[in-house]
Design a protein around this motif. Structure first.
Motif, mmCIF file in Angstrom:
data_model
loop_
_atom_site.group_PDB
_atom_site.id
_atom_site.type_symbol
_atom_site.label_atom_id
_atom_site.label_comp_id
_atom_site.label_asym_id
_atom_site.label_seq_id
_atom_site.Cartn_x
_atom_site.Cartn_y
_atom_site.Cartn_z
ATOM 1 N N ASP A 29 -52.989 19.433 -8.730
ATOM 2 C CA ASP A 29 -52.707 20.547 -9.649
ATOM 3 C C ASP A 29 -52.270 21.781 -8.856
ATOM 4 O O ASP A 29 -51.303 22.451 -9.221
ATOM 5 N N GLN A 70 -48.606 23.595 -8.907
ATOM 6 C CA GLN A 70 -48.537 25.010 -9.277
ATOM 7 C C GLN A 70 -47.841 25.824 -8.185
ATOM 8 O O GLN A 70 -47.012 26.683 -8.469
ATOM 9 N N HIS A 109 -49.201 18.778 -17.176
ATOM 10 C CA HIS A 109 -48.654 20.047 -16.696
ATOM 11 C C HIS A 109 -47.385 20.462 -17.430
ATOM 12 O O HIS A 109 -46.668 21.351 -16.971
#
Length: 143
Positions: free
Chosen positions: A84, A88, A119
Motif C-alpha cells: 500500500d 501510494q 486502491h
C-alpha cells in the motif's frame, strides 16, 4: 521504514535490483525481469534500515500515460501493508511529475488484481500472458 526514489540506473536501481530479482525471478520464475524501460524509469526502493525490502518503478509511456510496474515486497515483509505504501508513494511521485491530475496504467498479475482494485484501479481488456503468468491491464485517474 524509508523510501528512496531516483531516476535511471543509479544506486536506488541497484538496491532494488535485489528485491525484484528475488521476487520475480527466484520466487516466481520469470526469465525477463530487467529491460530497457529501466533506463528511463523512476525507481523506488523501500528500506528496513539499510536493507531494501520493496520496490517499484514508474515511467511515462510513449502514449503519454504514466505507468507503474514491478511493485514487489520481499516475502518476509508481506502482510504489513508495505505494498500500500509503495503504491501510494508511486502515485504521489506521478502527481508531482505530472504537475496535476494524470491517468495511470499498470499491468497487474491476475493474482494481485484485488490489491489494485482496493486502491481504485479498474480492469480493462482481456487477460493475457506475460511469459507464463496471467496479467490484466488496469487504470486509474489520479487527481
Amino acid at each position: 521504514r524509508d523510501f528512496c526514489l531516483s531516476r535511471g540506473l543509479g544506486d536506488v536501481y541497484k538496491r532494488q535490483f535485489f528485491v525484484r530479482a528475488n521476487v520475480f525471478m527466484v520466487e516466481q520464475g520469470f526469465q525477463v525481469e530487467f529491460d530497457d524501460t529501466d533506463n528511463i524509469s523512476w525507481h523506488l526502493a523501500l528500506y528496513d534500515g539499510d536493507e531494501p525490502i520493496g520496490a517499484a518503478r514508474i515511467f511515462l509511456g510513449e502514449d503519454k500515460v504514466w505507468q507503474i510496474g514491478r511493485v514487489c515486497v520481499l516475502e518476509n515483509y508481506r502482510g504489513k501493508k508495505l505494498g500500500d505504501k509503495i503504491l501510494q508513494a508511486c502515485e504521489e511521485k506521478i502527481l508531482e511529475l505530472a504537475k496535476g491530475p494524470a491517468p495511470v496504467h499498470l499491468s497487474a498479475q491476475v493474482q494481485a488484481k484485488g490489491f489494485y482494485k482496493k486502491h481504485g484501479y479498474v480492469e480493462s481488456g482481456e487477460e493475457y500472458l506475460d511469459e507464463f503468468c496471467p496479467h490484466i491491464s488496469m487504470t486509474k485517474q489520479l487527481s
